[in-house]
Design a protein around this motif. Structure first.
Motif, short mmCIF file in Angstrom:
data_model
loop_
_atom_site.label_atom_id
_atom_site.label_comp_id
_atom_site.label_asym_id
_atom_site.label_seq_id
_atom_site.Cartn_x
_atom_site.Cartn_y
_atom_site.Cartn_z
N MET A 23 0.82 -1.20 0.00
CA MET A 23 0.00 0.00 0.00
C MET A 23 0.86 1.26 0.00
O MET A 23 0.60 2.20 -0.73
CB MET A 23 -0.91 -0.04 1.24
N LEU A 24 1.90 1.25 0.83
CA LEU A 24 2.78 2.41 0.90
C LEU A 24 3.52 2.63 -0.42
O LEU A 24 3.71 3.76 -0.85
CB LEU A 24 3.77 2.22 2.05
N TRP A 25 3.91 1.52 -1.08
CA TRP A 25 4.58 1.63 -2.37
C TRP A 25 3.66 2.24 -3.41
O TRP A 25 4.08 3.04 -4.24
CB TRP A 25 5.08 0.27 -2.85
N THR A 26 2.39 1.89 -3.36
CA THR A 26 1.42 2.43 -4.32
C THR A 26 1.28 3.94 -4.15
O THR A 26 1.29 4.68 -5.13
CB THR A 26 0.04 1.76 -4.11
N ILE A 27 1.19 4.38 -2.92
CA ILE A 27 1.09 5.81 -2.65
C ILE A 27 2.35 6.52 -3.14
O ILE A 27 2.27 7.58 -3.76
CB ILE A 27 0.86 6.06 -1.15
N ALA A 28 3.51 5.95 -2.88
CA ALA A 28 4.76 6.56 -3.30
C ALA A 28 4.83 6.66 -4.82
O ALA A 28 5.23 7.69 -5.36
CB ALA A 28 5.94 5.75 -2.77
N VAL A 29 4.42 5.62 -5.51
CA VAL A 29 4.46 5.63 -6.98
C VAL A 29 3.50 6.69 -7.53
O VAL A 29 3.85 7.44 -8.44
CB VAL A 29 4.14 4.24 -7.55
N VAL A 30 2.32 6.78 -6.95
CA VAL A 30 1.34 7.78 -7.40
C VAL A 30 1.90 9.19 -7.19
O VAL A 30 1.80 10.05 -8.07
CB VAL A 30 0.00 7.60 -6.66
N LEU A 31 2.52 9.43 -6.05
CA LEU A 31 3.09 10.75 -5.77
C LEU A 31 4.22 11.08 -6.73
O LEU A 31 4.33 12.22 -7.21
CB LEU A 31 3.58 10.82 -4.33
N LEU A 46 5.12 16.89 -3.15
CA LEU A 46 4.72 15.53 -3.49
C LEU A 46 5.95 14.63 -3.61
O LEU A 46 5.93 13.48 -3.18
CB LEU A 46 3.93 15.51 -4.80
N LEU A 47 7.01 15.14 -4.22
CA LEU A 47 8.23 14.35 -4.35
C LEU A 47 8.81 14.03 -2.98
O LEU A 47 9.20 12.89 -2.72
CB LEU A 47 9.27 15.10 -5.18
N VAL A 48 8.85 15.00 -2.10
CA VAL A 48 9.39 14.78 -0.76
C VAL A 48 8.56 13.73 -0.02
O VAL A 48 9.10 12.83 0.62
CB VAL A 48 9.45 16.11 0.02
N LEU A 49 7.23 13.82 -0.13
CA LEU A 49 6.37 12.84 0.53
C LEU A 49 6.60 11.44 -0.03
O LEU A 49 6.62 10.46 0.72
CB LEU A 49 4.91 13.24 0.37
N ALA A 50 6.78 11.34 -1.34
CA ALA A 50 7.03 10.04 -1.94
C ALA A 50 8.35 9.46 -1.46
O ALA A 50 8.44 8.27 -1.14
CB ALA A 50 7.03 10.15 -3.46
N LEU A 51 9.38 10.28 -1.39
CA LEU A 51 10.68 9.80 -0.93
C LEU A 51 10.63 9.38 0.54
O LEU A 51 11.23 8.37 0.92
CB LEU A 51 11.74 10.88 -1.13
N ILE A 52 9.90 10.12 1.35
CA ILE A 52 9.76 9.75 2.75
C ILE A 52 9.06 8.41 2.86
O ILE A 52 9.44 7.56 3.67
CB ILE A 52 9.00 10.85 3.53
N ALA A 53 8.03 8.20 2.06
CA ALA A 53 7.29 6.93 2.10
C ALA A 53 8.19 5.77 1.71
O ALA A 53 8.16 4.70 2.33
CB ALA A 53 6.09 7.00 1.17
N ILE A 54 9.02 5.96 0.69
CA ILE A 54 9.91 4.89 0.24
C ILE A 54 10.96 4.58 1.30
O ILE A 54 11.21 3.43 1.64
CB ILE A 54 10.58 5.27 -1.10
N VAL A 55 11.58 5.62 1.84
CA VAL A 55 12.62 5.42 2.86
C VAL A 55 12.03 4.77 4.11
O VAL A 55 12.62 3.85 4.68
CB VAL A 55 13.30 6.77 3.21
#
Length: 48
Positions: A1-9, A29-38
């Motif tokens: 689920m977290l990966w899906t959100i990161a990809v969408v962002l 949005l990029l910062v939020l995606a990177l935080i989710a991935i990390v």
């Protein structure tokens, strides 16, 4: 689920460069995606 959100962002961020709208929101949005991935990499949880 977290990966899906990161990809969408990341996709929304990439589209923002083509459309040139959003300014700071696109980079947020990029910062939020990177935080989710990390976060997902650090916790090492399996998102099943």
């Amino acid at each position: 689920m977290l990966w899906t959100i990161a990809v969408v962002l990341i996709v929304l961020w990439a589209l923002g460069f083509g459309i040139h709208v959003g300014g700071g929101l696109i980079h947020l949005l990029l910062v939020l995606a990177l935080i989710a991935i990390v976060y997902n990499l650090i916790t090492g949880r399996s998102a099943v």
